[in-house]
Design a protein around this motif. Structure first.
Motif, PDB file in Angstrom:
ATOM      1  N   ARG A   1      16.258 -13.823 -15.494  1.00  0.00           N
ATOM      2  CA  ARG A   1      16.813 -13.409 -14.191  1.00  0.00           C
ATOM      3  C   ARG A   1      18.280 -13.014 -14.327  1.00  0.00           C
ATOM      4  NH1 ARG A   1      13.840 -17.978 -12.339  1.00  0.00           N
ATOM      5  NH2 ARG A   1      15.777 -19.196 -12.268  1.00  0.00           N
TER       6      ARG A   1
ATOM      7  N   ALA B   1      18.573  -9.596 -15.986  1.00  0.00           N
ATOM      8  CA  ALA B   1      18.259  -8.511 -15.052  1.00  0.00           C
ATOM      9  C   ALA B   1      19.422  -8.259 -14.102  1.00  0.00           C
ATOM     10  CB  ALA B   1      16.989  -8.843 -14.285  1.00  0.00           C
ATOM     11  N   ARG B   2      20.032  -9.335 -13.588  1.00  0.00           N
ATOM     12  CA  ARG B   2      21.127  -9.158 -12.632  1.00  0.00           C
ATOM     13  C   ARG B   2      22.330  -8.498 -13.287  1.00  0.00           C
ATOM     14  NH1 ARG B   2      25.581 -10.461 -10.402  1.00  0.00           N
ATOM     15  NH2 ARG B   2      26.236 -11.777 -12.141  1.00  0.00           N
TER      16      ARG B   2
ATOM     17  N   TRP C   1      20.033  -5.196 -11.689  1.00  0.00           N
ATOM     18  CA  TRP C   1      18.760  -5.324 -10.979  1.00  0.00           C
ATOM     19  C   TRP C   1      18.732  -6.565 -10.101  1.00  0.00           C
ATOM     20  CZ3 TRP C   1      15.480  -1.317 -11.431  1.00  0.00           C
ATOM     21  CH2 TRP C   1      15.600  -0.492 -12.562  1.00  0.00           C
ATOM     22  N   SER C   2      17.947  -6.482  -9.060  1.00  0.00           N
ATOM     23  CA  SER C   2      17.618  -7.635  -8.234  1.00  0.00           C
ATOM     24  C   SER C   2      16.153  -7.990  -8.488  1.00  0.00           C
ATOM     25  CB  SER C   2      17.830  -7.309  -6.751  1.00  0.00           C
ATOM     26  OG  SER C   2      17.489  -8.416  -5.940  1.00  0.00           O
ATOM     27  N   THR C   3      15.857  -9.260  -8.714  1.00  0.00           N
ATOM     28  CA  THR C   3      14.492  -9.704  -8.996  1.00  0.00           C
ATOM     29  C   THR C   3      13.750  -9.941  -7.684  1.00  0.00           C
ATOM     30  OG1 THR C   3      15.179 -10.739 -11.066  1.00  0.00           O
ATOM     31  CG2 THR C   3      13.074 -11.439 -10.141  1.00  0.00           C
TER      32      THR C   3
ATOM     33  N   VAL D   1       8.429 -12.730  -9.499  1.00  0.00           N
ATOM     34  CA  VAL D   1       8.064 -13.087 -10.860  1.00  0.00           C
ATOM     35  C   VAL D   1       6.747 -13.857 -10.836  1.00  0.00           C
ATOM     36  CG1 VAL D   1       8.764 -14.180 -13.022  1.00  0.00           C
ATOM     37  CG2 VAL D   1      10.510 -13.375 -11.423  1.00  0.00           C
TER      38      VAL D   1
ATOM     39  N   VAL E   1       7.451  -9.266 -13.980  1.00  0.00           N
ATOM     40  CA  VAL E   1       8.574  -9.210 -13.046  1.00  0.00           C
ATOM     41  C   VAL E   1       8.640  -7.853 -12.348  1.00  0.00           C
ATOM     42  CG1 VAL E   1      11.064  -9.591 -12.818  1.00  0.00           C
ATOM     43  CG2 VAL E   1       9.805 -10.694 -14.687  1.00  0.00           C
TER      44      VAL E   1
ATOM     45  N   LEU F   1      11.425  -5.636 -10.445  1.00  0.00           N
ATOM     46  CA  LEU F   1      12.861  -5.492 -10.243  1.00  0.00           C
ATOM     47  C   LEU F   1      13.159  -4.307  -9.337  1.00  0.00           C
ATOM     48  CD1 LEU F   1      14.036  -5.875 -13.963  1.00  0.00           C
ATOM     49  CD2 LEU F   1      13.943  -7.666 -12.223  1.00  0.00           C
TER      50      LEU F   1
ATOM     51  N   SER G   1      19.955 -15.363  -5.393  1.00  0.00           N
ATOM     52  CA  SER G   1      19.183 -15.744  -6.569  1.00  0.00           C
ATOM     53  C   SER G   1      19.044 -17.260  -6.645  1.00  0.00           C
ATOM     54  CB  SER G   1      19.844 -15.207  -7.841  1.00  0.00           C
ATOM     55  OG  SER G   1      21.159 -15.696  -7.949  1.00  0.00           O
TER      56      SER G   1
END
Length: 374
Positions: free
Chosen positions: A204, A207-208, A212-214, A217, A240, A242, A372
Motif C-alpha cells: 500500500r 502504491a501511494r 496511486w490510491s488503493t 485489495v 489490488v 488502484l 489509508s
C-alpha cells in the motif's frame, strides 16, 4: 460491442481456454510455452472489480487496455476476444520464451492485439491508457516503484497482483510495517528474477508513493503466516485495484472547489468537501493526509490559517499554518462502522474574499487527499 461485465468475461474465459490450448497444441513443436496457467486465476479478480461502482467496460474506457507482463498473451487474447483493443507488453530478455509464444499465438489466432517490448527496469514511455493490468510482475522487478510511477504518468486505473508476506522465513512478524524482503538470487523457486516481496502495508505504501490510491485489495493463500520463501503452504498473493491520485482523481470532489489549475491542483473556497474510498476493514484505524500549498498572498493578508476537518460528521484534529509554502495535514480518523466512501468536510478559519485580482473566494491549493489504513 465489448462484453461489459467481468462476470461476462469469466464466462467467455471458460470456453476460450479450450481454444487457446488447442492453438498451443498445434504449435507445440515451435515453442516452449509459459508453464503456469493464467486464465484459471482470473476468478481472484472478481472481488477487485466488484468493489468498483463502474462496470469493467467503464473502467477500461474507450482506448486500449495495456497488459504488462503479458507472458504468452493468454489474458490479452481473451480480452481481445471479449471485444476490447489490447496492447500486450513484455520484455523479451525475461519472457519465458523471448516473446516467441506471444507472437506465434497472435498469428495463429488472427488476433489484432498489439505487441510491445520494454525493459520495465529502465526508463520507458507509455501512451495514455485508462486501464493497465500488471499481474504477477512487481516481485520480478529490481525497481517496482519505477514501474508504478511510469504507469501513473499514463493511466487512470491499474489492477495488479503480486506476492506478499506477513512474516520473515524465521517467523519474525513483519506486517503491519511497510516493509519489503529482498530475496537472494535463486532463494525462491531457484529463480533469480525474483526480487522484492512486500508486506501488505508495504505494498500500500509503495502504491501511494508512486501516485496511486488503493481502492480495494483481495488476499489469497496464507493470510496469517505467509513468508517470502514458501512455495505453497505459506504463499500469499494480493490482487489490488488502484486509482490515480493525480489531479485529485482518487476522490470525488463535492462542494467548494474551483476549476483545476494546469498542474492539476485546485484552489478551494473556505469550506470544501470530498468523498474518499479506502481499502480497509470496518473498524480499522485510518489516517487522513492532505497535501496542499498555502499562498504567500493569503498569509500576508490574513495571517495564520487553521484547517479543520469532519469525517462522516465527526470532528478530527485541526492544525494551524503560520507560513506560506508546501504543507501536509495529517489526522487520525475515527474507526468507521461500515465500508464505503468517507465523507470529508473541510473548513478554513479564513479565506481571501473575491476582489479586484480574482473574483473567487480563495482558501488553499490542494494537491492530493488520501485516506489509508494505519
Amino acid at each position: 460491442m465489448p462484453i461489459s461485465t467481468w462476470s461476462g468475461i469469466l464466462d467467455l474465459a471458460a470456453s476460450f481456454a479450450s481454444s487457446l490450448q488447442a492453438a498451443k497444441a498445434r504449435m507445440h513443436d515451435h515453442c516452449s510455452w509459459y508453464p503456469y496457467e493464467t486464465l484459471s486465476n482470473l476468478t481472484k479478480l472478481t472481488p477487485v472489480f466488484g468493489a468498483s461502482a463502474a462496470s469493467f467496460e467503464e473502467l477500461a474506457g474507450a482506448g486500449p487496455i495495456l497488459d504488462i507482463g503479458a507472458g504468452d498473451g493468454d489474458l490479452s487474447f481473451l480480452l481481445a476476444q471479449a471485444g476490447y483493443a489490447v496492447h500486450a507488453l513484455d520484455n523479451p530478455a525475461t519472457n519465458f520464451n523471448g516473446m516467441r509464444g506471444l507472437r506465434l499465438l497472435a498469428a495463429e489466432l488472427g488476433s489484432n492485439v498489439q505487441i510491445l517490448e520494454a525493459n520495465l527496469d529502465r526508463d520507458f514511455d507509455l501512451e495514455p491508457y485508462q486501464l493497465v493490468l500488471c499481474l504477477g510482475v512487481l516481485y520480478h522487478l529490481k525497481s517496482p516503484l519505477h514501474l508504478l510511477e511510469a504507469i501513473a504518468r499514463s493511466a487512470q486505473y491499474c489492477v495488479l497482483s503480486t506476492r506478499v508476506a506477513r512474516q520473515s522465513p524465521e517467523g519474525l512478524r513483519l506486517d503491519p510495517q511497510p516493509l519489503a524482503y529482498l530475496l537472494d538470487d535463486s532463494q525462491l523457486n531457484r529463480d533469480n528474477s525474483n526480487y522484492w516481496i512486500f508486506t501488505p502495508a508495504g505494498l500500500r505504501r509503495l502504491a501511494r508513493r508512486a501516485g496511486w490510491s488503493t481502492l480495494h485489495v483481495a488476499y489469497y493463500g496464507d493470510t496469517r503466516t505467509s513468508n517470502p520463501l514458501s512455495l505453497e503452504q505459506h504463499d500469499e498473493r494480493a490482487y489490488v485495484l488502484l486509482k490515480n491520485r493525480k489531479a485529485l482523481a482518487n476522490v470525488e470532489l463535492l462542494s467548494g472547489w474551483h476549476d483545476a489549475e494546469q498542474s492539476g491542483w485546485r484552489w478551494t473556497r473556505r469550506e470544501f468537501s470530498a468523498l474518499a474510498t479506502v481499502a480497509a476493514e470496518p473498524g480499522a484505524s485510518l489516517q487522513l493526509q492532505v497535501q496542499f500549498f498555502l499562498s504567500g498572498d493569503v498569509i500576508r493578508r490574513l495571517g495564520p490559517i487553521t484547517l479543520r476537518c469532519r469525517a462522516e460528521g465527526r470532528p478530527v484534529e485541526q492544525a494551524s499554518y503560520p507560513e506560506a509554502g508546501d504543507m501536509v495535514y495529517r489526522a487520525a480518523l475515527p474507526a468507521l462502522p461500515a465500508e464505503g466512501p468517507i465523507l470529508l468536510q473541510f473548513s478554513l478559519d479564513k479565506a481571501l474574499p473575491p476582489g479586484e485580482l480574482d473574483d473567487r473566494e480563495l482558501g488553499i491549493i490542494v494537491q492530493s487527499i488520501d485516506v489509508s489504513p494505519v
